[in-house]
Design an enzyme around this catalytic site. Structure first.
Site, PDB file in Angstrom:
ATOM      1  N   ARG A  67      31.060  -2.056   4.225  1.00 46.51           N
ATOM      2  CA  ARG A  67      30.047  -1.578   5.160  1.00 46.51           C
ATOM      3  C   ARG A  67      28.808  -1.050   4.453  1.00 46.51           C
ATOM      4  NH1 ARG A  67      27.676  -3.356   8.609  1.00 46.51           N
ATOM      5  NH2 ARG A  67      29.699  -4.173   9.219  1.00 46.51           N
ATOM      6  N   LYS A 101       6.058   5.196   4.541  1.00 47.53           N
ATOM      7  CA  LYS A 101       6.931   5.447   5.697  1.00 47.53           C
ATOM      8  C   LYS A 101       8.244   4.701   5.497  1.00 47.53           C
ATOM      9  CE  LYS A 101       2.933   6.022   8.717  1.00 47.53           C
ATOM     10  NZ  LYS A 101       2.155   5.454   9.852  1.00 47.53           N
ATOM     11  N   LYS A 133      -6.727  12.111   4.190  1.00 47.55           N
ATOM     12  CA  LYS A 133      -6.576  11.750   5.593  1.00 47.55           C
ATOM     13  C   LYS A 133      -7.231  12.804   6.485  1.00 47.55           C
ATOM     14  CE  LYS A 133      -2.642   9.741   6.671  1.00 47.55           C
ATOM     15  NZ  LYS A 133      -3.019   8.311   6.743  1.00 47.55           N
ATOM     16  N   GLU A 163      -9.486   8.044   4.580  1.00 49.88           N
ATOM     17  CA  GLU A 163      -9.268   7.465   5.905  1.00 49.88           C
ATOM     18  C   GLU A 163     -10.440   7.834   6.812  1.00 49.88           C
ATOM     19  OE1 GLU A 163      -5.320   7.799   8.215  1.00 49.88           O
ATOM     20  OE2 GLU A 163      -6.614   9.324   9.103  1.00 49.88           O
ATOM     21  N   ASP A 184      -8.965   3.154  10.118  1.00 49.01           N
ATOM     22  CA  ASP A 184      -7.737   3.441  10.859  1.00 49.01           C
ATOM     23  C   ASP A 184      -7.922   3.206  12.353  1.00 49.01           C
ATOM     24  OD1 ASP A 184      -5.043   4.371  10.972  1.00 49.01           O
ATOM     25  OD2 ASP A 184      -5.767   6.292  11.726  1.00 49.01           O
TER      26      ASP A 184
END
Length: 252
Positions: A67, A101, A133, A163, A184
Site C-alpha cells: 500500500r 504547494k 507577494k 507578484e 497573478d
C-alpha cells in the site's frame, strides 16, 4: 499466512499515463528485502495493462509494503501524467513549472515527478529566490520598499520576483529593477497588455487560476513561464495496482 509463502507482486497500470516511481519501487524492495525487477523506465508513457515492475520473495514482506508503494507511485505518476498533458498543450512555447504547494514531506518527490513529466521546478525552498507577494508588500508599504529591503539582505546571485495585479504595480516593479514579474489572476487579454510594459530582460510568470483546461488560452500571451499549483496540490493519482502471484509454501 504463515510468513513462509513466497511469490511475486506485479505492479500493473490500470489506465494510460506517465510512469513515475522507479526509485520508490527499488528502494522499498531493498527495505523489505525482496527482489525487484523494473520493466518500464521512468517517464515512459504506459497504457492500461502494462507491467511496470515486480517484487519477488516473501509474500508477507511484499504485502506489508504494497500500500505504501502504491500510494506513492500512483501519486507521482499522476503528477507526471498531468504535467505531460500541460507540456503538450504549450508545445515548447512557454515553460511549465510547479509551485511550493506540495504535500508535506513529499516535496522533493513531487517536484521530481513534475520534471519526469517534462515540467520545471520553481523554488524548492524559500531561500532559492526572493518572492515578494501581496502580504509582503502590505507589510513593507510598497513594492519599492519591499524590493529595497530584499536587496539589502539577499545575495547578488539571488533573483527577486514580485507578484503584481495592476498596471501601476507592473510599472513600480519594473522601476525597482526586479528579475521576475508574476502576473497573478489576469486574463489573457490583460496579460498581453501588461506584457508590453515589461522589458524583455525581465522574466514574466503567470499564475493563479490557470488549469489544464484553460492553459491553451495563455500560451500566446507573451509570458515566459506558467506556474501551476494544480500539478501537485490537487492532482488525480494514476490508477496502478499490485497483482499477487504464488502463495504456496516453499518445500524444503
Amino acid at each position: 499466512m504463515t510468513g513462509q509463502e513466497r511469490g511475486t507482486g506485479r505492479f500493473l497500470a490500470k489506465e494510460d499515463g506517465v510512469f513515475c516511481g522507479v526509485d520508490i519501487i527499488r528502494e522499498m524492495a531493498h527495505l523489505l528485502q525482496v527482489n525487484v525487477t523494473i520493466h518500464i523506465a521512468e517517464g515512459t508513457v504506459v497504457t492500461r495493462g502494462t507491467l511496470l515492475a515486480e517484487w519477488s520473495g516473501s509474500l508477507q514482506d511484499i504485502l506489508s509494503g504494497e500500500r505504501v508503494a502504491l500510494n506513492l507511485v500512483q501519486r507521482l505518476s499522476g503528477i507526471a501524467t498531468q504535467t505531460r498533458q500541460a507540456v503538450e498543450v504549450v508545445a515548447g512555447r512557454i515553460r511549465i513549472t510547479d509551485t511550493r504547494k506540495t504535500t508535506p514531506g513529499l516535496r522533493m518527490l513531487e517536484k521530481h515527478a513534475v520534471r519526469v513529466g517534462g515540467g520545471y521546478s520553481h523554488r524548492g525552498r524559500l531561500d532559492d529566490a526572493v518572492m515578494i507577494k501581496d502580504n509582503h508588500i502590505t507589510v513593507a508599504g510598497s513594492i519599492t520598499e519591499a524590493v529595497m529591503r530584499a536587496k539589502r539582505v539577499a545575495g547578488h546571485t539571488t533573483p527577486i520576483e514580485v507578484e503584481v495585479e495592476t498596471e501601476a504595480e507592473v510599472l513600480e516593479a519594473v522601476a525597482a529593477k526586479v528579475d521576475i514579474i508574476m502576473l497573478d489572476n489576469r486574463t489573457p487579454a490583460e496579460i498581453k497588455q501588461l506584457r508590453q510594459l515589461i522589458p524583455p530582460h525581465i522574466t514574466v510568470e503567470l499564475s493563479g487560476g490557470i488549469t489544464i483546461d484553460t492553459l491553451s488560452d495563455f500560451v500566446d500571451s507573451g509570458a515566459d513561464v506558467i506556474s501551476l499549483g494544480a500539478l501537485t496540490h490537487s492532482v488525480t493519482a494514476l490508477d496502478i495496482s499490485m497483482k499477487i502471484e504464488g502463495g504456496k509454501k516453499d518445500v524444503i
